[in-house]
Design a protein around this motif. Structure first.
Motif, PDB file in Angstrom:
ATOM      1  N   MET A  25      -8.414   4.896  -0.351  1.00 12.86           N
ATOM      2  CA  MET A  25      -8.268   4.817  -1.811  1.00 12.86           C
ATOM      3  C   MET A  25      -8.089   6.191  -2.425  1.00 12.86           C
ATOM      4  SD  MET A  25     -10.678   1.978  -3.560  1.00 12.86           S
ATOM      5  CE  MET A  25     -12.159   2.206  -2.632  1.00 12.86           C
ATOM      6  N   GLY A  26      -7.148   6.306  -3.317  1.00 13.62           N
ATOM      7  CA  GLY A  26      -7.004   7.515  -4.112  1.00 13.62           C
ATOM      8  C   GLY A  26      -5.961   8.486  -3.591  1.00 13.62           C
ATOM      9  N   MET A  27      -5.578   9.408  -4.491  1.00  9.76           N
ATOM     10  CA  MET A  27      -4.477  10.329  -4.181  1.00  9.76           C
ATOM     11  C   MET A  27      -4.800  11.352  -3.101  1.00  9.76           C
ATOM     12  SD  MET A  27      -2.302  10.716  -7.641  1.00  9.76           S
ATOM     13  CE  MET A  27      -3.469  10.710  -8.981  1.00  9.76           C
ATOM     14  N   ILE A  59       7.038   2.953   2.209  1.00  6.71           N
ATOM     15  CA  ILE A  59       6.733   2.005   1.121  1.00  6.71           C
ATOM     16  C   ILE A  59       5.218   1.834   1.003  1.00  6.71           C
ATOM     17  CG2 ILE A  59       7.168  -0.285   0.141  1.00  6.71           C
ATOM     18  CD1 ILE A  59       9.690  -0.496   1.814  1.00  6.71           C
ATOM     19  N   ARG A  60       4.699   2.130  -0.210  1.00 11.36           N
ATOM     20  CA  ARG A  60       3.277   1.821  -0.442  1.00 11.36           C
ATOM     21  C   ARG A  60       3.206   0.427  -1.037  1.00 11.36           C
ATOM     22  NH1 ARG A  60      -1.638   1.239  -2.453  1.00 11.36           N
ATOM     23  NH2 ARG A  60      -1.803   1.027  -4.698  1.00 11.36           N
ATOM     24  N   VAL A  61       2.384  -0.397  -0.432  1.00 13.01           N
ATOM     25  CA  VAL A  61       2.235  -1.778  -0.888  1.00 13.01           C
ATOM     26  C   VAL A  61       0.765  -1.969  -1.239  1.00 13.01           C
ATOM     27  CG1 VAL A  61       2.604  -4.187  -0.264  1.00 13.01           C
ATOM     28  CG2 VAL A  61       4.024  -2.419   0.745  1.00 13.01           C
ATOM     29  N   ASP A 101      -9.466   7.540 -10.913  1.00 15.68           N
ATOM     30  CA  ASP A 101     -10.681   6.741 -11.092  1.00 15.68           C
ATOM     31  C   ASP A 101     -10.289   5.316 -11.455  1.00 15.68           C
ATOM     32  OD1 ASP A 101     -13.456   6.123 -11.669  1.00 15.68           O
ATOM     33  OD2 ASP A 101     -12.869   6.188 -13.774  1.00 15.68           O
ATOM     34  N   PHE A 102     -11.135   4.370 -11.090  1.00 16.27           N
ATOM     35  CA  PHE A 102     -10.882   2.959 -11.365  1.00 16.27           C
ATOM     36  C   PHE A 102     -11.479   2.562 -12.723  1.00 16.27           C
ATOM     37  CE2 PHE A 102     -12.176  -1.574 -10.697  1.00 16.27           C
ATOM     38  CZ  PHE A 102     -10.950  -2.118 -10.302  1.00 16.27           C
ATOM     39  N   TYR A 103     -12.507   3.297 -13.176  1.00 17.85           N
ATOM     40  CA  TYR A 103     -13.234   2.903 -14.393  1.00 17.85           C
ATOM     41  C   TYR A 103     -12.714   3.654 -15.624  1.00 17.85           C
ATOM     42  CZ  TYR A 103     -15.942  -0.080 -11.393  1.00 17.85           C
ATOM     43  OH  TYR A 103     -16.284  -1.079 -10.525  1.00 17.85           O
ATOM     44  N   PHE A 121      -1.582  -0.112 -13.558  1.00 17.90           N
ATOM     45  CA  PHE A 121      -2.432   1.023 -13.169  1.00 17.90           C
ATOM     46  C   PHE A 121      -2.694   0.938 -11.677  1.00 17.90           C
ATOM     47  CE2 PHE A 121      -4.754   0.780 -17.420  1.00 17.90           C
ATOM     48  CZ  PHE A 121      -4.614   2.115 -17.773  1.00 17.90           C
ATOM     49  N   GLU A 122      -2.627   2.016 -10.984  1.00 21.86           N
ATOM     50  CA  GLU A 122      -3.193   2.073  -9.638  1.00 21.86           C
ATOM     51  C   GLU A 122      -3.621   3.509  -9.342  1.00 21.86           C
ATOM     52  OE1 GLU A 122      -0.675   4.158  -8.159  1.00 21.86           O
ATOM     53  OE2 GLU A 122      -0.298   2.844  -6.460  1.00 21.86           O
ATOM     54  N   MET A 123      -3.895   3.832  -8.080  1.00 19.28           N
ATOM     55  CA  MET A 123      -4.560   5.112  -7.821  1.00 19.28           C
ATOM     56  C   MET A 123      -3.902   5.984  -6.748  1.00 19.28           C
ATOM     57  SD  MET A 123      -8.505   3.797  -8.044  1.00 19.28           S
ATOM     58  CE  MET A 123      -9.142   5.343  -7.455  1.00 19.28           C
ATOM     59  N   GLU A 124      -2.693   5.644  -6.331  1.00 17.05           N
ATOM     60  CA  GLU A 124      -2.058   6.442  -5.267  1.00 17.05           C
ATOM     61  C   GLU A 124      -0.595   6.788  -5.538  1.00 17.05           C
ATOM     62  OE1 GLU A 124      -3.617   3.468  -4.576  1.00 17.05           O
ATOM     63  OE2 GLU A 124      -5.486   4.255  -3.742  1.00 17.05           O
ATOM     64  N   GLY A 125       0.084   5.964  -6.349  1.00 18.34           N
ATOM     65  CA  GLY A 125       1.545   6.037  -6.449  1.00 18.34           C
ATOM     66  C   GLY A 125       2.099   7.371  -6.917  1.00 18.34           C
TER      67      GLY A 125
HETATM   68  C1  R2B Z   1      -5.699  -0.355  -6.057  1.00 19.25           C
HETATM   69  O1  R2B Z   1      -6.818  -0.901  -5.544  1.00 19.25           O
HETATM   70  C2  R2B Z   1      -7.777   0.159  -5.273  1.00 19.25           C
HETATM   71  C3  R2B Z   1      -8.877   0.126  -6.296  1.00 19.25           C
HETATM   72  O2  R2B Z   1      -9.535  -1.115  -6.275  1.00 19.25           O
HETATM   73  C4  R2B Z   1      -6.974   1.437  -5.336  1.00 19.25           C
HETATM   74  O3  R2B Z   1      -6.670   1.943  -4.071  1.00 19.25           O
HETATM   75  C5  R2B Z   1      -5.719   0.988  -5.965  1.00 19.25           C
HETATM   76  O4  R2B Z   1      -4.750   1.831  -6.273  1.00 19.25           O
END
Ligand code: R2B
Length: 304
Positions: A97-99, A124-126, A198-200, A234-238
């Motif tokens: 999870m995360g960048m 490809i990120r899925v 962050d997710f929150y 929203f996501e956390m890596e793209g």
């Molecule tokens: C999507 O799901 C995870 C957080 O729940 C995180 O990796 C993301 O981008």
């Protein structure tokens, strides 16, 4: 095209290729003293957060490429940080999870494929995401990744200074994935994606552990501002993924299944079975796209 062409790659890689020293790809547990030739035919690298999903996807790709093959899909390298499988010309790997996590993997995968002599590789990120005005189950294909300030750049602190890198994704690949989704009957849209650390609070949630420094009204205003700018999820890596691929000259795409519409709530409340189905929507699009690129005739729209 070779992976990491001359104008993009670290010259250190050429020294390694000419026999000067060994490159230790520490986090994936491989190095250039080993025989890496099994990676030379790689055409696609699909990556997602979870190690379980990377295994189940590799197993399903094996069933499609080699129906009835009973041999277990085995992990390459070490598995404590990431877990990587290869079936035919497809690598399925987990990125955590995360960048920071995905960016370390991207460096080591790009070096691995360069050392192995792979060509024309697509990354490809899925994954999964929170939609903004988008229903759960829909697949969002990112055309541009934005940071939490809604700017199209990835910021990295290097030697004490903030460096900024653009984060547009491969337009052709976006269109191809979108038309694949339409053909097989998976609901998909193209849009910008806000990528956070962050997710929150980073994603304007009000359900974290800490007292938020903003109100429900502030949150809704921010979500609408993002929506007006073309943001759909929203996501956390793209963002790290998009900027890395652009810098490295690798064709890359980010495609994520929506788990919750953030205009309707913060919590992910669907059952595990439904969430699994949503993730499979994105996976099916990518599998179909890859198999078609590898020469298998296109599948028809699933009957509903
Ligand atoms: C999507 O799901 C995870 C957080 O729940 C995180 O990796 C993301 O981008």
């Amino acid at each position: 095209m070779e992976v990491l062409p001359a104008e993009k790659r670290n010259p250190m890689l050429d020294k390694i290729a000419s026999g000067e020293g060994v490159d230790h790809l520490y986090h994936i547990g491989l190095d250039t003293s080993q025989d890496l030739s099994c990676f030379a035919d790689t055409r696609f690298v699909v990556m997602g957060g979870s190690r379980e999903r990377s295994l189940s996807w590799a197993e399903s790709i094996q069933q499609q490429l080699r129906p009835g093959d009973p041999s277990p899909v085995k992990a390459h390298g070490k598995t404590e940080r990431y877990t990587m499988y290869k079936v035919g010309p497809i690598i399925s790997v987990s990125h955590g999870m995360g960048m920071p996590s995905i960016r370390i993997l991207l460096h080591e995968l790009a070096k691995l494929l360069r050392h192995a002599g792979a060509r024309d590789v697509v990354f490809i990120r899925v994954g999964t995401c929170g939609g903004i005005g988008v229903d759960p189950g829909t697949v969002v294909i990112t055309d541009q990744a934005l940071n939490g300030k809604l700017e199209p750049e990835y910021e990295l602190i290097e030697l004490g200074e903030t460096k900024r890198y653009p984060s547009t994704l491969d337009k052709g690949l976006v269109e191809e994935l979108h038309s694949t989704a339409q053909r097989i009957g998976v609901k998909s849209i193209i849009g910008s994606t806000v990528v956070t650390d962050d997710f929150y609070e980073g994603q304007a949630r009000l359900d974290g552990a800490l007292k938020p420094g903003y109100t429900e009204e502030d949150k809704v205003k921010f979500l609408h501002r993002a929506q007006e700018k073309g943001v759909r999820n929203f996501e956390m890596e793209g963002l790290a993924f998009a900027s890395f691929c652009l810098q490295a000259g690798i064709r890359g795409a980010v495609i994520c299944a929506v788990l919750v519409n953030r205009l309707e709530g913060d919590q992910v409340r669907e059952t595990p079975a439904r969430l699994g189905e949503f993730s499979l929507n994105a996976q099916r699009v990518v599998t179909e796209y890859m198999l078609q690129e590898l020469g298998r005739p296109p599948a028809k729209k699933a009957r509903t």
